[in-house]
Design an enzyme around this catalytic site. Structure first.
Site, PDB file in Angstrom:
ATOM      1  N   GLU A 164       0.770  -1.349   0.094  1.00  0.00           N
ATOM      2  CA  GLU A 164      -0.009   0.025   0.158  1.00  0.00           C
ATOM      3  C   GLU A 164       0.819   1.146  -0.067  1.00  0.00           C
ATOM      4  O   GLU A 164       0.672   1.992   0.896  1.00  0.00           O
ATOM      5  CB  GLU A 164      -1.128  -0.142   1.183  1.00  0.00           C
ATOM      6  CG  GLU A 164      -2.175  -1.207   1.040  1.00  0.00           C
ATOM      7  CD  GLU A 164      -3.003  -1.300   2.089  1.00  0.00           C
ATOM      8  OE1 GLU A 164      -3.008  -0.345   2.910  1.00  0.00           O
ATOM      9  OE2 GLU A 164      -4.045  -1.936   1.914  1.00  0.00           O
ATOM     10  N   GLU A 195      -5.137  -8.497  -0.915  1.00  0.00           N
ATOM     11  CA  GLU A 195      -5.855  -8.191   0.359  1.00  0.00           C
ATOM     12  C   GLU A 195      -7.157  -7.748   0.013  1.00  0.00           C
ATOM     13  O   GLU A 195      -7.722  -6.995  -0.743  1.00  0.00           O
ATOM     14  CB  GLU A 195      -5.417  -6.860   1.091  1.00  0.00           C
ATOM     15  CG  GLU A 195      -4.113  -7.250   2.064  1.00  0.00           C
ATOM     16  CD  GLU A 195      -3.909  -5.980   2.823  1.00  0.00           C
ATOM     17  OE1 GLU A 195      -4.780  -5.034   3.335  1.00  0.00           O
ATOM     18  OE2 GLU A 195      -2.584  -5.797   3.122  1.00  0.00           O
TER      19      GLU A 195
END
Length: 773
Positions: free
Chosen positions: A247, A498
């Site tokens: 991320e 995810e």
């Protein structure tokens, strides 16, 4: 590439026999986010700032417990692990000081995973930069290197950190993620990706802070790759690839005006300063800012709040001595003063903003910077360095490219980067409404990706009404992200690395009652999305060994783990195993046997056998063990199965051909799949489907195929006894449908032959009787 366990051909994963491999995985484990010595979950403040003297050895779990966890995950049908680790775990003690004990522990854990046949890729994990800025990832010394003082983040709200929050029990849910828009994380990501452009005065050891930070992060990961390579029996056999930084965030880069909140910033919760306001509070100024909360329709403004640091600043004092780290800061970089003031963004003498668009244009050439420009340039510059450094040691490593969350991937199709045959697109997706509100709304949801991509004239048109529409909306968002990968990167596999659900929904109602109806519906809808989107794989967030009903994942109030010490494990099978051989035409159902025909050995350290690792758990029940007695009885008196029936699902393992579509209907306990087979598979290499016995008792399955023969068997090819269906089909388009037994979701696993299926039960708000299919 011949002989590798996993290769990529025409955008699909293939095994050594040319069969398509579907990567069905999970993130292991959430315990890796914080140290083991001292054990320091996010609600513990003691010795928090002694960040140079922490160790992560024993994370994600002790070596002697590895077989317990791996066998548990294998029985859930997972064949893939996204292995979570942090930069801090490798290099906490200081720049270039690697923790070889932790590295050896990691090698030992990976070696233990080999027995289970897992495909593993490494995830250098971070959240909002570091534990010391409210998340996980980077060592504490990186903040000192940038001239920041983490001990002043609380007063200045440069970061909202659970460990230092005044009332840890009342830490607002999901507020940690707002730290991306506060001074500490926003500054660190700006320096990490674009320091040479926006902070040219920040020179340390003769190089810009960007090169210093990137060099150490990449160096630490490359050192781990080197040690895994030197281990000799892990690379490729177990670890097939490396994901880029989890991320990544652009920081302040691409802000056209730092005095306003960008309209595309969907995340607003608690105090919500602009970048300009967080710069001011970071320099000790009192500022009144907007406050927001998150509701079912998204964020809404609730008022104003004063952030008053009382003169305390988030920057290191002018005379601060950080010589213990061995670096030398350039004389032109002044401690005790905001680096953005030093670069002319604002004037601290009169608190005037001088260059509101400073981060919106590239200083070296005047280019306008937007989100896509950041990804195509600053992120890709980093990605190339990371990729090449890993491959210096792991020569044929598959590299999983993860760009900024929910943003378009880099536009590299048709370039040398995009033509790399060993690259995978690895986006993330969450149902933000459910995650932020911690409620599952069956009535409506929002096409968040569609809103972000500007597909709707008005956001109101993005609302999807009804559970079918919501599920299809999830599917369509995943499919759209996969298509973006094809359009921007090229014909490469896409793994959603995810996605997940919060378990502590509805004020922890499930923990008080054992009723996981909302969690089951949400988990099933999420899996429906990834399974029907054409993805080549996924890894669910999360497996956490230390999860409990009181503190969840032990990190920032999150509670997404499929496992909890306060819940029960789903029974391996609704009926006892029998040694009888049962045959059908054209099928053959077998009990477990080894290649030699002997009955298999007892599963290693699993949840069905008594071992030193599980003795305490075997002798106690979740509601009366000594561990739970000290916690809230209301939350531990009714353990449930944690919606396991929704994540333990049938799925293709290897396909002799290419999958057109597959899905699992939890309402009917029915799995269906369509494939295209260039030829009939040979005897040794059929299509293989994981078939959980809980849903599909071997004597009660109904199997329909378009051609060929099939066989259901329980075997322990990879240590753990699991049930598989093997299918020898013809060529061309082939179809298979497998129907199991519908049963009570939160019951005792015994089939009930009455009306009312899974979704009927959910929609009635209770748990009625079920239909045997």
């Amino acid at each position: 590439m011949a002989g590798f366990r996993l290769t990529i051909e025409d955008g699909k994963f293939r095994d050594a026999h040319g069969r398509q491999v579907t990567l069905r995985g999970i993130n292991v484990a959430g315990d890796a986010k914080f140290p083991s010595e001292p054990n320091q979950p996010s609600h513990i403040v003691d010795d928090f700032f002694d960040g140079d003297n922490v160790k992560f050895t024993g994370r994600p779990f002790p070596k002697e417990e590895a077989h317990l966890h791996f066998s548990r995950l294998k029985r859930c049908g997972y064949n893939t692990i996204r292995y979570v680790f942090t930069w801090e775990a490798i290099e906490a003690a200081g720049p270039g000081i690697y923790d070889e004990e932790w590295i050896q522990h990691t090698i030992d854990i990976l070696r233990a995973a080999k027995d289970y046949g897992f495909y593993i890729f490494m995830d250098p994990h971070q959240d909002v930069w570091s534990r010391f800025s409210g998340g996980s990832g980077a060592p504490m010394w990186t903040l000192y290197a940038a001239g920041l003082n983490p001990q002043s983040f609380a007063a200045t709200e440069a970061a909202i950190v659970h460990n230092t929050y005044p009332e840890v029990e009342n830490f607002p849910k999901m507020i940690w993620s707002t730290n991306y828009y506060r001074l500490a994380a926003a500054t660190m990501f700006t320096l990490f990706f674009a320091g040479k452009e926006f902070a040219p005065k920040c020179i340390i050891n003769g190089i810009n802070i960007q090169d210093y930070l990137q060099g150490h992060f990449i160096g630490a990961c490359a050192h781990l790759a080197k040690r895994i390579h030197e281990a000799g029996d892990i690379e490729n056999d177990v670890v097939f690839g490396w994901e880029s930084l989890n991320e990544p965030n652009k920081g302040m880069t691409a802000y056209e005006d730092i005095s306003v909140i960008p309209k595309e910033q969907a995340l607003k919760k608690g105090t919500c300063p602009t970048i300009w306001q967080t710069i001011l509070t970071g320099s000790g100024r009192a500022v009144e800012v907007d406050t927001w909360d998150m509701g079912g329709m998204g964020p809404y403004k609730v008022g104003r709040s004063l952030i008053d640091p009382h003169g305390e600043i988030a920057w290191l004092p002018e005379a601060y001595d950080d010589s213990r780290y061995g670096w030398k800061r350039d004389p032109g970089w002044k401690l005790g003063e905001c680096i953005w003031a030093q670069h002319g963004v604002w004037d601290p003498s009169n608190d005037t903003l001088l260059k509101k668009d400073y981060f919106g244009k590239r200083p070296s050439n005047g280019d306008h910077i937007d989100y896509n420009y950041f990804t195509d340039n600053f992120f890709m510059d980093f990605f190339r360095l990371y990729r090449d450094s890993i491959r210096e040691h792991h020569k044929n490593a598959i590299i999983l490219l993860q760009g900024p969350t929910m943003e378009l991937p880099p536009k590299i199709k048709g370039t040398p980067d995009g033509d790399d045959p060993l690259i995978v697109y690895a986006p993330h997706w969450y149902d933000g409404i459910t995650l932020m509100t911690k409620k599952w709304n069956r009535t409506w949801n929002v096409d968040v990706l569609g809103v972000l991509r500007g597909r709707y004239w008005h956001p109101g048109f993005a609302i999807k009404v009804g559970e079918t529409a919501i599920r299809n909306c999830f599917r369509d968002q995943h499919a759209a992200m996969r298509q973006e990968g094809l359009d921007f990167i090229g014909n490469h596999p896409c793994i959603m690395t995810e996605f997940g659900i919060p378990y502590d929904m509805d004020d922890k109602y499930a923990y008080k009652t054992g009723d996981y109806a909302s969690q089951s519906a949400a988990m099933d809808a999420n899996h429906y999305g990834v399974e029907n989107a054409g993805l080549e794989g996924y890894t669910l967030w999360l497996y956490m060994t230390g999860n409990n009903h009181e503190r969840g994942d032990q990190w920032n109030g999150e509670d997404l783990s499929i496992f909890s010490v306060d819940d029960k494990l789903l029974p391996l099978s609704p009926i006892p195993r029998t040694p009888d051989l049962n045959q059908s035409t054209p099928s053959l159902l077998k009990t477990a046997t080894t290649a030699s025909g002997m009955q298999p050995k007892k599963e290693l350290d699993d949840d069905s056998s008594v071992t030193p690792a599980n003795l305490k758990r075997t002798l106690t029940t979740p509601s009366i063990s000594s561990e739970r007695a000290s916690r809230e009885p209301e939350l531990t008196a009714n353990p449930g199965y944690r919606a396991a029936e929704a994540y333990i699902r049938p799925a293709p393992i290897t396909t002799a051909g290419t999958i057109t579509n597959y899905t699992f209907d939890l309402r009917r306990y029915q799995f269906s799949m369509i494939i295209q087979a260039p030829s009939a598979p040979d005897v040794e290499n059929p299509t293989v489907v994981f078939l959980p016995e809980y849903h599909f008792p071997k004597d009660s399955c109904v199997v329909e195929t378009s051609s060929g023969k099939w066989e259901i068997s329980s075997d322990e090819d990879e240590t753990v006894l699991i049930q598989r269906l093997r299918w020898w089909h013809g060529d061309g388009e082939q179809k298979i449908t497998i129907t199991g037994v519908v049963k009570k979701v939160n019951g005792d696993g015994v089939p009930v032959a009455e009306d009312g299926g899974y979704y009927d039960q959910c929609n009635q708000g209770g748990w009625g009787n079920c239909l045997v299919m």
